[in-house]
Design a protein around this motif. Structure first.
Motif, PDB file in Angstrom:
ATOM      1  N   TYR A   1       9.057 -15.975  16.335  1.00 21.52           N
ATOM      2  CA  TYR A   1       8.817 -16.431  17.447  1.00 21.52           C
ATOM      3  C   TYR A   1       9.804 -17.639  17.674  1.00 21.52           C
ATOM      4  O   TYR A   1      10.681 -18.075  16.767  1.00 21.52           O
ATOM      5  CB  TYR A   1       7.629 -17.081  17.869  1.00 21.52           C
TER       6      TYR A   1
ATOM      7  N   GLU B   1       9.949 -21.251  19.955  1.00 18.76           N
ATOM      8  CA  GLU B   1       9.230 -22.273  20.844  1.00 18.76           C
ATOM      9  C   GLU B   1      10.398 -22.740  21.811  1.00 18.76           C
ATOM     10  O   GLU B   1      10.947 -23.522  21.177  1.00 18.76           O
ATOM     11  CB  GLU B   1       8.373 -23.087  19.908  1.00 18.76           C
TER      12      GLU B   1
ATOM     13  N   GLN C   1       6.635 -23.305  25.785  1.00 19.23           N
ATOM     14  CA  GLN C   1       6.303 -21.879  25.812  1.00 19.23           C
ATOM     15  C   GLN C   1       6.580 -21.296  24.349  1.00 19.23           C
ATOM     16  O   GLN C   1       7.651 -21.425  23.923  1.00 19.23           O
ATOM     17  CB  GLN C   1       7.136 -21.205  26.751  1.00 19.23           C
ATOM     18  N   ARG C   2       5.941 -20.487  24.089  1.00 16.79           N
ATOM     19  CA  ARG C   2       6.058 -19.875  22.526  1.00 16.79           C
ATOM     20  C   ARG C   2       6.343 -18.368  22.935  1.00 16.79           C
ATOM     21  O   ARG C   2       5.411 -17.701  23.766  1.00 16.79           O
ATOM     22  CB  ARG C   2       4.697 -19.829  21.589  1.00 16.79           C
ATOM     23  N   LEU C   3       7.390 -17.960  22.602  1.00 20.15           N
ATOM     24  CA  LEU C   3       8.029 -16.606  22.899  1.00 20.15           C
ATOM     25  C   LEU C   3       7.800 -15.796  21.780  1.00 20.15           C
ATOM     26  O   LEU C   3       8.757 -16.064  20.508  1.00 20.15           O
ATOM     27  CB  LEU C   3       9.389 -16.543  23.753  1.00 20.15           C
TER      28      LEU C   3
ATOM     29  N   GLU D   1       4.404  -5.457  21.076  1.00 21.21           N
ATOM     30  CA  GLU D   1       3.936  -6.596  22.290  1.00 21.21           C
ATOM     31  C   GLU D   1       2.451  -6.690  22.104  1.00 21.21           C
ATOM     32  O   GLU D   1       1.821  -7.980  21.745  1.00 21.21           O
ATOM     33  CB  GLU D   1       4.142  -6.054  23.584  1.00 21.21           C
TER      34      GLU D   1
ATOM     35  N   TRP E   1       1.031 -16.010  23.921  1.00 21.24           N
ATOM     36  CA  TRP E   1       2.336 -15.952  23.855  1.00 21.24           C
ATOM     37  C   TRP E   1       2.808 -14.848  24.722  1.00 21.24           C
ATOM     38  O   TRP E   1       2.410 -13.787  24.905  1.00 21.24           O
ATOM     39  CB  TRP E   1       2.465 -15.534  22.341  1.00 21.24           C
ATOM     40  N   GLU E   2       4.117 -15.188  25.007  1.00 19.15           N
ATOM     41  CA  GLU E   2       4.974 -14.178  25.809  1.00 19.15           C
ATOM     42  C   GLU E   2       5.853 -13.325  25.091  1.00 19.15           C
ATOM     43  O   GLU E   2       6.644 -14.071  23.842  1.00 19.15           O
ATOM     44  CB  GLU E   2       5.686 -15.117  26.955  1.00 19.15           C
TER      45      GLU E   2
ATOM     46  N   TRP F   1       9.302 -11.527  24.289  1.00 17.47           N
ATOM     47  CA  TRP F   1      10.735 -11.457  24.571  1.00 17.47           C
ATOM     48  C   TRP F   1      11.379 -10.348  23.584  1.00 17.47           C
ATOM     49  O   TRP F   1      11.653 -10.218  22.445  1.00 17.47           O
ATOM     50  CB  TRP F   1      11.286 -12.664  24.034  1.00 17.47           C
TER      51      TRP F   1
ATOM     52  N   LEU G   1      16.755 -17.763  28.273  1.00 15.86           N
ATOM     53  CA  LEU G   1      15.311 -18.301  28.012  1.00 15.86           C
ATOM     54  C   LEU G   1      15.027 -19.414  28.948  1.00 15.86           C
ATOM     55  O   LEU G   1      13.915 -19.507  29.773  1.00 15.86           O
ATOM     56  CB  LEU G   1      15.258 -18.610  26.591  1.00 15.86           C
TER      57      LEU G   1
ATOM     58  N   GLU H   1      12.332 -19.454  32.185  1.00 15.72           N
ATOM     59  CA  GLU H   1      10.947 -20.222  32.396  1.00 15.72           C
ATOM     60  C   GLU H   1      11.048 -21.002  33.670  1.00 15.72           C
ATOM     61  O   GLU H   1      10.202 -21.181  34.320  1.00 15.72           O
ATOM     62  CB  GLU H   1      10.816 -21.124  30.990  1.00 15.72           C
TER      63      GLU H   1
END
Length: 169
Positions: free
Chosen positions: A60, A62, A88-90, A99, A106-107, A109, A122, A126
């Motif tokens: 991830y 962050e 935001q944690r991607l 996914e 968590w989104e 990416w 990124l 956002e």
């Protein structure tokens, strides 16, 4: 963009090295954001921290963002600054099937096959999501006005009023 943040990053190498980048960008450099804000005055401070969760086995990044977006209040039509401060944690995924393995909140990416990503992309994504559909200044006064309908509006509002008059005859 800040000099210490490269334009392109190899996501998987950054995760393996657990790298952190701190940067600052002028709002004028974020082209997709320009149509959503009143003007492009101001800067955005951001941080990217790449890591790997060993328990969940998920890589991830962050993303932390601090800025103030200039918007037009739809109530007063005056410019105001909307403070945006987010973390935001991607979850970095290679395919859409991955996914479902991301923790809640968590989104995803989707990282391209070559593993390269643009840090400003990124940040800009956002910020675009942070712009409200209807911007309202928190300092603006609420419009609490009762407008009584006119006789003409009342008569037009009831299409059966003419039938009631015929019934009386």
């Amino acid at each position: 963009m800040s000099a210490n943040v490269p334009e392109m990053l190899d996501a998987w190498r950054m995760v393996a090295a657990r790298r952190r980048f701190d940067g600052q960008v002028n709002l004028a450099e974020l082209t997709r954001l320009q149509g959503l804000v009143a003007d492009t005055e101001g800067t955005c401070t951001y941080a990217l921290e790449f890591a790997h969760d060993d328990i969940l086995r998920v890589s991830y990044v962050e993303l932390s963002i601090d800025t103030a977006l200039p918007l037009i209040c739809q109530r007063s039509l005056q410019r105001f600054l909307l403070p945006v401060s987010m973390v935001q944690r991607l979850g970095l995924i290679r395919s859409e099937e991955e996914e479902s393995s991301l923790p809640e909140g968590w989104e995803p990416w989707l990282v391209p096959e070559d593993g390269m990503l643009r840090p400003l992309e990124l940040v800009e994504d956002e910020l675009v999501l942070a712009v409200p559909v209807v911007p309202l200044s928190p300092d603006g006064e609420a419009v609490d006005q009762d407008w009584a309908p006119t006789e003409e509006e009342i008569s037009k509002a009831n299409p059966f009023a003419a039938l009631a008059a015929l019934k009386k005859q």
